[in-house]
Design a protein around this motif. Structure first.
Motif, PDB file in Angstrom:
ATOM      1  N   ARG A   1       0.791  -1.216   0.000  1.00 40.83           N
ATOM      2  CA  ARG A   1       0.000   0.000   0.000  1.00 40.83           C
ATOM      3  C   ARG A   1       0.832   1.278   0.000  1.00 40.83           C
ATOM      4  N   LYS A   2       2.106   1.174   0.330  1.00 39.53           N
ATOM      5  CA  LYS A   2       2.975   2.353   0.330  1.00 39.53           C
ATOM      6  C   LYS A   2       4.396   1.928  -0.048  1.00 39.53           C
ATOM      7  N   PRO A   3       5.183   2.838  -0.608  1.00 40.74           N
ATOM      8  CA  PRO A   3       6.519   2.504  -1.107  1.00 40.74           C
ATOM      9  C   PRO A   3       7.435   1.889  -0.055  1.00 40.74           C
ATOM     10  N   GLU A   4       7.265   2.289   1.191  1.00 42.76           N
ATOM     11  CA  GLU A   4       8.122   1.753   2.263  1.00 42.76           C
ATOM     12  C   GLU A   4       8.023   0.236   2.360  1.00 42.76           C
ATOM     13  N   GLU A   5       6.907  -0.317   1.915  1.00 40.16           N
ATOM     14  CA  GLU A   5       6.667  -1.753   2.004  1.00 40.16           C
ATOM     15  C   GLU A   5       7.349  -2.543   0.888  1.00 40.16           C
ATOM     16  N   LEU A   6       8.055  -1.836   0.003  1.00 45.02           N
ATOM     17  CA  LEU A   6       8.762  -2.509  -1.089  1.00 45.02           C
ATOM     18  C   LEU A   6      10.039  -3.199  -0.622  1.00 45.02           C
ATOM     19  N   LYS A   7      10.476  -2.930   0.580  1.00 43.74           N
ATOM     20  CA  LYS A   7      11.717  -3.526   1.073  1.00 43.74           C
ATOM     21  C   LYS A   7      11.669  -5.049   0.978  1.00 43.74           C
ATOM     22  N   GLY A   8      12.680  -5.610   0.318  1.00 45.38           N
ATOM     23  CA  GLY A   8      12.764  -7.063   0.160  1.00 45.38           C
ATOM     24  C   GLY A   8      11.942  -7.612  -0.991  1.00 45.38           C
ATOM     25  N   ARG A   9      11.202  -6.736  -1.674  1.00 52.07           N
ATOM     26  CA  ARG A   9      10.334  -7.191  -2.770  1.00 52.07           C
ATOM     27  C   ARG A   9      11.054  -7.120  -4.118  1.00 52.07           C
ATOM     28  N   SER A  10      10.548  -7.872  -5.084  1.00 51.59           N
ATOM     29  CA  SER A  10      11.138  -7.895  -6.425  1.00 51.59           C
ATOM     30  C   SER A  10      10.453  -6.860  -7.311  1.00 51.59           C
ATOM     31  N   ILE A  11      11.273  -6.096  -8.054  1.00 53.91           N
ATOM     32  CA  ILE A  11      10.746  -5.028  -8.899  1.00 53.91           C
ATOM     33  C   ILE A  11      11.379  -5.118 -10.283  1.00 53.91           C
ATOM     34  N   ALA A  12      10.550  -5.145 -11.299  1.00 54.66           N
ATOM     35  CA  ALA A  12      11.038  -5.167 -12.677  1.00 54.66           C
ATOM     36  C   ALA A  12      11.252  -3.740 -13.156  1.00 54.66           C
ATOM     37  N   VAL A  13      12.347  -3.531 -13.917  1.00 54.60           N
ATOM     38  CA  VAL A  13      12.621  -2.215 -14.485  1.00 54.60           C
ATOM     39  C   VAL A  13      13.608  -2.383 -15.638  1.00 54.60           C
ATOM     40  N   ALA A  14      13.529  -1.502 -16.618  1.00 54.86           N
ATOM     41  CA  ALA A  14      14.470  -1.520 -17.734  1.00 54.86           C
ATOM     42  C   ALA A  14      15.724  -0.764 -17.318  1.00 54.86           C
ATOM     43  N   GLN A  15      16.854  -1.432 -17.356  1.00 53.90           N
ATOM     44  CA  GLN A  15      18.106  -0.824 -16.923  1.00 53.90           C
ATOM     45  C   GLN A  15      18.471   0.374 -17.810  1.00 53.90           C
ATOM     46  N   GLY A  16      18.877   1.461 -17.170  1.00 56.38           N
ATOM     47  CA  GLY A  16      19.291   2.649 -17.896  1.00 56.38           C
ATOM     48  C   GLY A  16      18.146   3.490 -18.429  1.00 56.38           C
ATOM     49  N   SER A  17      16.927   3.151 -18.045  1.00 59.10           N
ATOM     50  CA  SER A  17      15.756   3.891 -18.515  1.00 59.10           C
ATOM     51  C   SER A  17      15.392   4.994 -17.534  1.00 59.10           C
ATOM     52  N   SER A  18      14.481   5.866 -17.936  1.00 62.09           N
ATOM     53  CA  SER A  18      13.987   6.897 -17.027  1.00 62.09           C
ATOM     54  C   SER A  18      13.301   6.259 -15.828  1.00 62.09           C
ATOM     55  N   ALA A  19      12.672   5.104 -16.044  1.00 60.47           N
ATOM     56  CA  ALA A  19      12.017   4.397 -14.943  1.00 60.47           C
ATOM     57  C   ALA A  19      13.036   3.892 -13.929  1.00 60.47           C
ATOM     58  N   HIS A  20      14.240   3.593 -14.402  1.00 64.06           N
ATOM     59  CA  HIS A  20      15.311   3.137 -13.513  1.00 64.06           C
ATOM     60  C   HIS A  20      15.626   4.226 -12.485  1.00 64.06           C
ATOM     61  N   PHE A  21      15.779   5.461 -12.957  1.00 62.53           N
ATOM     62  CA  PHE A  21      16.055   6.549 -12.017  1.00 62.53           C
ATOM     63  C   PHE A  21      14.838   6.853 -11.163  1.00 62.53           C
ATOM     64  N   GLN A  22      13.653   6.786 -11.765  1.00 64.72           N
ATOM     65  CA  GLN A  22      12.428   7.034 -10.981  1.00 64.72           C
ATOM     66  C   GLN A  22      12.294   6.040  -9.843  1.00 64.72           C
ATOM     67  N   LEU A  23      12.673   4.786 -10.087  1.00 67.31           N
ATOM     68  CA  LEU A  23      12.648   3.772  -9.035  1.00 67.31           C
ATOM     69  C   LEU A  23      13.610   4.147  -7.914  1.00 67.31           C
ATOM     70  N   ILE A  24      14.832   4.526  -8.288  1.00 67.09           N
ATOM     71  CA  ILE A  24      15.842   4.899  -7.292  1.00 67.09           C
ATOM     72  C   ILE A  24      15.365   6.092  -6.465  1.00 67.09           C
ATOM     73  N   ALA A  25      14.829   7.110  -7.154  1.00 65.86           N
ATOM     74  CA  ALA A  25      14.380   8.321  -6.469  1.00 65.86           C
ATOM     75  C   ALA A  25      13.181   8.057  -5.561  1.00 65.86           C
ATOM     76  N   SER A  26      12.260   7.215  -6.022  1.00 64.68           N
ATOM     77  CA  SER A  26      11.077   6.899  -5.215  1.00 64.68           C
ATOM     78  C   SER A  26      11.448   6.089  -3.980  1.00 64.68           C
ATOM     79  N   LEU A  27      12.395   5.175  -4.135  1.00 66.97           N
ATOM     80  CA  LEU A  27      12.863   4.406  -2.984  1.00 66.97           C
ATOM     81  C   LEU A  27      13.536   5.323  -1.970  1.00 66.97           C
TER      82      LEU A  27
END
Length: 342
Positions: free
Chosen positions: A132-158
């Protein structure tokens, strides 16, 4: 009636949406063509449903006194490889591929920028997920395209959630494979961009856990080969081409339904998905100057990937921009457009 996901192969990111994915995909010149007339040819890198489609829909490919030869790519990184190799004079990408190109020492120059919302850049979870919230992503598996804008968005959101990339199990997958993994329950979440975001939401097979609005810079670029910019005649063609793109973007904002119909036909997207993506992301973009705040924002992205050792060394992003085409454009921090009915 139950709505199904369109095959992932049909969903290719819009160049003016420009959250170009990573990967090593090559150009597909089978669909390439030429517009205009004259002795000068401007070689333009594009993506399916991208610059060529929007320029044509907006009537901006008329009265060209130079030729535009189109080459179609499946993502930003190989497009920039072609720019570096002088096979392409200019092409559109998202906010992250230029950083990796700079990190590789490629000969590329950012010559134009657009600022839009980042609501389409999202971390998606299955509709019935317990997350229900990003904090709960710890230890979870996340798909992302390496080197994409989504890659940085994932890092920034975490980071916003107090987490590091090492706190999650990253699965580097290109969109087609990521979509299959996401809908097949092989990953807990998927960091991606529109139109994939709109596709999953429209199909009722996922929801947004968090998006990139206010977290990432929402910038997208046109990137040119320095060798083309040194050619006086080609530089003049680049200037004209950028002005046409800016007018076409204004047309998209004024005619979202018309553009969604064209985009849907060109890419195979369902009209409802195309329209949602246009209103959420693409039509929000406004042409802005390549200025110091923009450079600083991209430098932050570069430094982040350097710290993670995904880029081999320090990048000076200012060395990879050319501000000659700014004209009277507003600053890069200008607030994007928003649809009241979106």
């Amino acid at each position: 009636m139950r709505r199904h996901l369109v095959p992932a192969a049909l969903l290719l990111p819009l160049t003016l949406l420009l959250a170009a994915c990573g990967g090593n995909s090559a150009a597909d010149t089978a669909g390439a063509g030429t517009d205009g007339k004259g002795s000068l040819t401007l070689n333009v890198g594009d993506q399916k449903g991208g610059s060529e489609a929007v320029l044509r829909a907006a009537g901006e490919l008329k009265n060209l006194d130079y030729k535009i030869k189109w080459s179609t790519f499946t993502s930003g990184p190989p497009l920039l490889e072609a720019v570096n190799a002088k096979a392409v004079d200019i092409g559109g990408v998202g906010n992250t591929p230029p950083v990796f190109a700079a990190g590789a020492g490629s000969k590329v120059s950012v010559v134009a920028a657009w600022h839009g919302t980042s609501k389409g850049e999202a971390i998606l979870v299955p509709k019935n997920s317990s997350l229900r919230k990003p904090e709960e992503l710890k230890g979870r598996s996340i798909a992302v395209a390496q080197g994409s804008s989504a890659h940085f968005q994932l890092i920034a959101s975490l980071k916003e959630a107090g987490l590091k990339l090492s706190d999650v199990k990253v699965k580097y997958l290109q969109p087609a494979d990521a979509l299959a993994a996401f809908t097949g329950g092989k990953v807990d979440a998927w960091a991606v961009w529109d139109p994939y975001t709109s596709q999953v939401l429209n199909a009722g097979q996922g929801r947004i856990l968090t998006d990139g609005d206010g977290v990432v810079n929402g910038l997208s670029f046109q990137v040119a080969a320095p060798s083309a910019l040194k050619d006086t005649k080609k530089a003049a063609a680049v200037k004209d081409y950028l002005e046409r793109l800016r007018r076409a973007q204004d047309w998209v904002y004024r005619h979202p339904d018309a553009w969604a119909k064209v985009w849907a036909k060109d890419t195979g997207l369902p009209y409802e998905v195309a329209l949602a993506s246009v209103k959420r992301t693409n039509a929000s973009r406004i042409a802005v100057a390549v200025d110091k705040p923009l450079i600083a924002s991209e430098q932050q992205i570069a430094d982040t990937f350097t710290e993670l050792k995904l880029i081999p060394g320090k990048v000076d992003f200012a060395a990879f921009v050319d501000t000659r085409f700014n004209g009277g454009l507003p600053p890069s921090t200008t607030t994007p457009r928003v649809y009241k009915d979106s």
